[in-house]
Scaffold this active site. Structure first.
Site, PDB file in Angstrom:
ATOM      1  CE1 TYR A  64      28.880  34.014  80.228  1.00 18.65           C
ATOM      2  CE2 TYR A  64      27.973  33.010  78.238  1.00 18.65           C
ATOM      3  CZ  TYR A  64      27.970  34.022  79.178  1.00 18.65           C
ATOM      4  OH  TYR A  64      27.074  35.052  79.066  1.00 18.65           O
ATOM      5  CD  GLU A  76      20.597  47.387  63.183  1.00 17.71           C
ATOM      6  OE1 GLU A  76      21.392  48.276  63.571  1.00 17.71           O
ATOM      7  OE2 GLU A  76      19.399  47.369  63.535  1.00 17.71           O
ATOM      8  CE  LYS A 117      21.299  41.080  73.117  1.00 17.69           C
ATOM      9  NZ  LYS A 117      21.551  41.826  74.353  1.00 17.69           N
ATOM     10  CE  LYS A 164      15.627  41.579  77.119  1.00 15.75           C
ATOM     11  NZ  LYS A 164      17.021  41.700  77.618  1.00 15.75           N
ATOM     12  CB  SER A 183      23.896  31.858  78.671  1.00 16.67           C
ATOM     13  OG  SER A 183      22.688  32.363  78.128  1.00 16.67           O
ATOM     14  CE  LYS A 239      24.016  38.316  73.569  1.00 15.95           C
ATOM     15  NZ  LYS A 239      23.878  39.352  74.547  1.00 15.95           N
ATOM     16  NE  ARG A 265      16.733  37.504  77.964  1.00 13.16           N
ATOM     17  CZ  ARG A 265      15.916  37.515  76.917  1.00 13.16           C
ATOM     18  NH1 ARG A 265      14.723  36.953  77.027  1.00 13.16           N
ATOM     19  NH2 ARG A 265      16.272  38.085  75.792  1.00 13.16           N
TER      20      ARG A 265
HETATM   21  C1  PBG Z   1      21.282  42.117  77.739  1.00 15.56           C
HETATM   22  C2  PBG Z   1      22.195  41.006  77.432  1.00 15.56           C
HETATM   23  C3  PBG Z   1      21.789  39.668  77.252  1.00 15.56           C
HETATM   24  C4  PBG Z   1      22.948  38.926  77.035  1.00 15.56           C
HETATM   25  C5  PBG Z   1      24.034  39.784  77.088  1.00 15.56           C
HETATM   26  N1  PBG Z   1      23.544  41.092  77.327  1.00 15.56           N
HETATM   27  C6  PBG Z   1      20.458  39.068  77.344  1.00 15.56           C
HETATM   28  C7  PBG Z   1      19.342  39.645  76.599  1.00 15.56           C
HETATM   29  O1  PBG Z   1      19.519  40.380  75.610  1.00 15.56           O
HETATM   30  O2  PBG Z   1      18.228  39.367  76.995  1.00 15.56           O
HETATM   31  C8  PBG Z   1      22.939  37.447  76.804  1.00 15.56           C
HETATM   32  C9  PBG Z   1      24.246  36.749  76.913  1.00 15.56           C
HETATM   33  C10 PBG Z   1      24.133  35.284  77.039  1.00 15.56           C
HETATM   34  O3  PBG Z   1      23.055  34.669  76.862  1.00 15.56           O
HETATM   35  O4  PBG Z   1      25.171  34.674  77.322  1.00 15.56           O
HETATM   36  N2  PBG Z   1      21.718  43.393  77.523  1.00 15.56           N
END
Ligand code: PBG
Length: 332
Positions: free
Chosen positions: A315, A235, A197, A219, A276, A250, A207
């Site tokens: 989505y 990983e 990720k 992060k 997203s 991701k 968010r």
């Molecule tokens: C946080 C989480 C995030 C997403 C899924 N789980 C955001 C982040 O890591 O800040 C993002 C998913 C998306 O953008 O569609 N645990």
């Protein structure tokens, strides 16, 4: 002369030689929910809604009827319930456990996946527990966080979750969660680990949907650097050794090389999350009339599958499942 075009000359031949096909069973629908009895359209994600519990159950049932096997739940937690220790994440009567129970009661064959991370519950908006030093610097505590994640995963399993999906990127969490689940006899509950990720700017609209942006800091001390690929292999090997059942990459569309590399490194199923920001880019280009929505969405999804993902969190899941029911000559 070599004539590769012979294999492209008709829809029938193209259909026969197609290497990758999409089906509704490839999709996992991410769903947002809140305590409110009203449904709320999400400004940052046109066409996506944050559902009440009742609407969530109805919508998930519709998706399942279209052939989508699974949903993954993302809750918006009321500000008053957020604390530095994120205790609400482990509340058996909290929003997510109630949603799991309602979904499994209404649709027993629907696979319910839950997000295991603290950001919706934590007053700091980080995936882990935050420690501040005298100068205001912050550290995301790894091992303390993993303890809470284990309780959160067990809480979801107790409510009936089929798969828990840790998205937090803390070290050692897969092994710890596996052990915690097994200790409570949840040996059948699977772990879908967010293995690679990345610390991506493409999570912005998500968010916004959950009010879960970090209050300060970013992060980058736990999510991966977008510049790195070998680290994804590391990983992958760790998550596999720790007992993950499925691995996730991701974002998806800009990380096809990572999907492909993870696919080649492991024998486990690989999932990818079209996040997203990817959704928003495709959606806005289509809304502007600049690109053909159906064509770009199906092409983006087939590319993710071609790269090596057998499950795609998107989505567009419902819309794509509807389009695929059409059965026309496309890339999919
Ligand atoms: C946080 C989480 C995030 C997403 C899924 N789980 C955001 C982040 O890591 O800040 C993002 C998913 C998306 O953008 O569609 N645990």
């Amino acid at each position: 002369m070599h004539r590769p075009r012979r294999n492209r000359q008709s829809p029938a031949i193209r259909a026969m030689i197609r290497e990758t096909t999409l089906a509704p069973a490839d999709f996992i629908l991410p769903m947002f929910l809140h305590e409110d009895p009203q449904d709320t359209p999400i400004d940052s994600m046109p066409g996506v809604t944050r559902w009440s519990l009742a609407s969530l159950v109805r919508e998930a049932g519709e998706a399942h009827a279209l052939g989508i096997p699974a949903v993954v739940l993302f809750p918006k937690i009321e500000e008053a319930l957020k604390t530095p220790q994120a205790g609400e994440a482990c509340n058996d009567h909290g929003l997510v456990p109630r949603a799991i129970r309602a979904l499994k009661a209404a649709h027993p064959s629907l696979c319910v996946i839950t997000d295991v991370a603290l950001d919706p519950y934590n007053s700091d908006g980080h995936d882990g527990i935050v420690q501040r030093d005298a100068r205001g610097g912050l550290t995301i505590l790894n091992d303390e966080t993993v303890e809470v994640l284990c309780q959160q995963a067990v809480c979801h399993a107790r409510a009936g979750a089929d798969i828990v999906a840790p998205s937090d990127m803390m070290d050692g969490r897969v092994a710890a969660i596996r052990e915690a689940l097994d200790a409570e006899d949840f040996t059948a509950v699977a772990i879908l680990s967010y293995t690679a990720k990345y610390a991506s700017a493409f999570y912005g609209p998500f968010r916004g949907a959950l009010d879960s942006a970090p209050k300060d800091g970013d992060k980058q001390t736990y999510q991966m650097d977008p510049a790195n690929s070998r680290e994804a292999v590391r990983e992958t090997l760790l998550d596999e050794a720790e007992g993950a059942d499925m691995l996730l990459v991701k974002p998806a569309g800009l990380y096809l090389d990572i999907i492909s590399r993870v696919r080649e490194t492991t024998t486990l199923p690989v999932a990818a999350y079209q996040v997203s920001g990817e959704y928003l880019m495709l959606k806005s280009a289509a809304a502007g009339g600049w690109l053909d929505e159906r064509a770009i969405v199906l092409e983006s999804l087939v590319a993710i599958k071609r790269a090596g993902a057998s499950m795609i969190l998107t989505y567009f899941a419902k819309q794509a499942a509807l389009w695929l029911g059409g059965g026309t000559d496309r890339t999919s």
